[in-house]
Every structure is written in C-alpha cells, then in structure tokens.
Write a protein that holds these residues in place. Structure first.
Motif, PDB file in Angstrom:
ATOM      1  N   ALA A  25      28.510  67.577  78.737  1.00 51.82           N
ATOM      2  CA  ALA A  25      28.395  68.789  77.929  1.00 51.82           C
ATOM      3  C   ALA A  25      27.019  69.439  78.087  1.00 51.82           C
ATOM      4  O   ALA A  25      26.914  70.663  78.241  1.00 51.82           O
ATOM      5  CB  ALA A  25      28.662  68.462  76.466  1.00 51.82           C
ATOM      6  N   MET A  26      25.968  68.629  78.061  1.00 52.85           N
ATOM      7  CA  MET A  26      24.616  69.193  78.170  1.00 52.85           C
ATOM      8  C   MET A  26      24.351  69.788  79.549  1.00 52.85           C
ATOM      9  O   MET A  26      23.834  70.905  79.664  1.00 52.85           O
ATOM     10  CB  MET A  26      23.572  68.126  77.835  1.00 52.85           C
ATOM     11  CG  MET A  26      23.443  67.897  76.356  1.00 52.85           C
ATOM     12  SD  MET A  26      22.097  66.805  75.938  1.00 52.85           S
ATOM     13  CE  MET A  26      22.739  65.257  76.503  1.00 52.85           C
ATOM     14  N   ASN A  29      26.301  72.939  80.052  1.00 56.23           N
ATOM     15  CA  ASN A  29      25.692  74.080  79.374  1.00 56.23           C
ATOM     16  C   ASN A  29      24.473  74.595  80.136  1.00 56.23           C
ATOM     17  O   ASN A  29      24.255  75.805  80.218  1.00 56.23           O
ATOM     18  CB  ASN A  29      25.302  73.704  77.942  1.00 56.23           C
ATOM     19  CG  ASN A  29      24.949  74.911  77.124  1.00 56.23           C
ATOM     20  OD1 ASN A  29      25.593  75.950  77.227  1.00 56.23           O
ATOM     21  ND2 ASN A  29      23.910  74.787  76.315  1.00 56.23           N
ATOM     22  N   ALA A  32      25.904  76.558  82.924  1.00 56.78           N
ATOM     23  CA  ALA A  32      26.575  77.779  82.484  1.00 56.78           C
ATOM     24  C   ALA A  32      25.583  78.872  82.100  1.00 56.78           C
ATOM     25  O   ALA A  32      25.878  80.055  82.252  1.00 56.78           O
ATOM     26  CB  ALA A  32      27.489  77.476  81.303  1.00 56.78           C
ATOM     27  N   THR A  33      24.423  78.484  81.603  1.00 56.91           N
ATOM     28  CA  THR A  33      23.433  79.480  81.177  1.00 56.91           C
ATOM     29  C   THR A  33      22.407  79.783  82.256  1.00 56.91           C
ATOM     30  O   THR A  33      21.408  80.446  81.984  1.00 56.91           O
ATOM     31  CB  THR A  33      22.697  79.007  79.901  1.00 56.91           C
ATOM     32  OG1 THR A  33      22.034  77.767  80.168  1.00 56.91           O
ATOM     33  CG2 THR A  33      23.662  78.856  78.746  1.00 56.91           C
ATOM     34  N   SER A 121      16.882  80.314  82.574  1.00 55.33           N
ATOM     35  CA  SER A 121      17.813  80.569  81.485  1.00 55.33           C
ATOM     36  C   SER A 121      17.229  81.663  80.598  1.00 55.33           C
ATOM     37  O   SER A 121      16.033  81.952  80.647  1.00 55.33           O
ATOM     38  CB  SER A 121      18.015  79.289  80.674  1.00 55.33           C
ATOM     39  OG  SER A 121      18.832  79.544  79.555  1.00 55.33           O
ATOM     40  N   ARG A 127      16.723  75.311  77.324  1.00 54.58           N
ATOM     41  CA  ARG A 127      17.069  74.642  78.580  1.00 54.58           C
ATOM     42  C   ARG A 127      16.193  73.407  78.784  1.00 54.58           C
ATOM     43  O   ARG A 127      16.670  72.351  79.201  1.00 54.58           O
ATOM     44  CB  ARG A 127      16.910  75.616  79.736  1.00 54.58           C
ATOM     45  CG  ARG A 127      17.248  75.031  81.092  1.00 54.58           C
ATOM     46  CD  ARG A 127      17.048  76.082  82.160  1.00 54.58           C
ATOM     47  NE  ARG A 127      17.129  75.533  83.491  1.00 54.58           N
ATOM     48  CZ  ARG A 127      18.085  75.828  84.371  1.00 54.58           C
ATOM     49  NH1 ARG A 127      19.032  76.670  84.040  1.00 54.58           N
ATOM     50  NH2 ARG A 127      18.081  75.290  85.557  1.00 54.58           N
ATOM     51  N   GLU A 130      17.447  70.660  76.492  1.00 52.64           N
ATOM     52  CA  GLU A 130      18.693  70.099  77.009  1.00 52.64           C
ATOM     53  C   GLU A 130      18.434  69.168  78.190  1.00 52.64           C
ATOM     54  O   GLU A 130      19.063  68.114  78.306  1.00 52.64           O
ATOM     55  CB  GLU A 130      19.651  71.211  77.429  1.00 52.64           C
ATOM     56  CG  GLU A 130      20.285  71.943  76.277  1.00 52.64           C
ATOM     57  CD  GLU A 130      21.143  73.106  76.714  1.00 52.64           C
ATOM     58  OE1 GLU A 130      20.939  73.626  77.835  1.00 52.64           O
ATOM     59  OE2 GLU A 130      22.016  73.506  75.927  1.00 52.64           O
TER      60      GLU A 130
END
Length: 179
Positions: A25-26, A29, A32-33, A121, A127, A130
């Motif tokens: 998930a991290m 993300n 994705a960003t 990002s 970011r 994360e």
C-alpha cells in the motif's frame, strides 16, 4: 510447555503477510503520486515493489503449506524463503541508502541532490515519510523471512534425516566395542 515449530512458522508468515500488505500500500501510493520527470530514484522504488510481489507469493505459498501438504515440502519452501530473504535484504539496503537518515519535516532543496528518492511528489514531506515507513517495514519483513527460513531449514534437516554434515561421529557403542 513447548510451542510447536509449525505454529511459530505460521505466526511469522502471517506477520509477513500483514507487513507485505502495508508495504504494498505504501509503495503503491508513492508510485501513484509520482510526478513524471522529477527525481530519478524510481529504480529503488520499483525494486521494492518487486520485493512486495515476491513477498506475496512466498507468504501465500507458505500459509498454503499449512493447509495443503504438497506445498509443505522443504524443497519447495527453502528456495522460496531464500529468495525472499535475499530480495528483501537487497531492497531494504537500497531504499535505506537512497533515502538516507533525514528529518522529513525539515527538507531543504540545498541539502539533497535533484535525484533524491523523496523528490517527485506534490508533497515531498509525505513521500519522504512513506519511504521512511517503507524502509522500516522492509527491515521487519526481512526479520520475518529470516525466521521462516531458519525454521524451513530446520524442517529440511529433519526431512532429510539428520545432518548436512558429510561424516558423523561414532556412537558410544562403536567406541566401546573397538576397545
């Protein structure tokens, strides 16, 4: 009271599955960003995503081994656990080295090069955090996979009937009869 080895392996594999879920998930993300053209450290991020794919496979097969005896063969589990340990170790070092030790709340453009892993990002601080969490979870995942590998090698040793050593020592009965 002695805890069964299979229970320890199941707990380690379930914890590894949970960490893999969080890590996926991290890193997902972070990917994705990502803003195209900013930073060039995407190789380390892509490799961590590869590590999560390998982790998913190893965790699912490892947990499936508790329900399907055909998967419980140490000759299947040993290479899978070995690959998971190797790739997770490489990934943990790569992301930690690219990130460096940094306070994400105090990111300054002058401190870090243009290709730093946390650039790229809309929110570089988010970011960075994360990626820090991903690095920590990758090290925890390495601990889980190392424990699983240890118990898998122990199972393999018992499965092969004894020791990996080429020669064994004589027993006491052999020593007393030769005197």
């Amino acid at each position: 009271m002695m805890i069964p080895m299979n229970l320890i392996k199941m707990v380690l594999r379930c914890i590894a599955l949970l960490i893999t879920l969080l890590l996926t998930a991290m890193i997902g993300n972070v990917m994705a960003t990502n803003i195209d053209g900013v930073g060039s450290a995407t190789a380390a991020i892509n490799f961590i995503m590869f590590v999560t794919v390998v982790s998913w496979i190893v965790c699912i097969v490892g947990i499936g081994a508790f329900f399907a005896s055909v998967l419980a063969n140490p000759m299947i589990q040993t290479p899978l656990d070995g690959a998971a340990v190797l790739f997770t170790f490489i990934g943990a070092i790569a992301v930690s080295a690219k990130l460096r030790m940094v306070d994400c709340g105090d990111i300054d453009d002058k401190k870090f090069p243009n290709d730093w892993i946390a650039w790229g990002s809309a929110s570089d601080e988010k970011r960075c955090r994360e990626l820090q969490a991903s690095a920590v979870f990758t090290w925890f995942l390495l601990v889980c996979f190392s424990g699983s590998l240890f118990f898998t090698l122990k199972d393999a040793r018992e499965h092969l009937g004894g020791s990996f050593r080429a020669a064994s020592r004589p027993s006491m009965s052999q020593l007393s009869s030769s005197v």
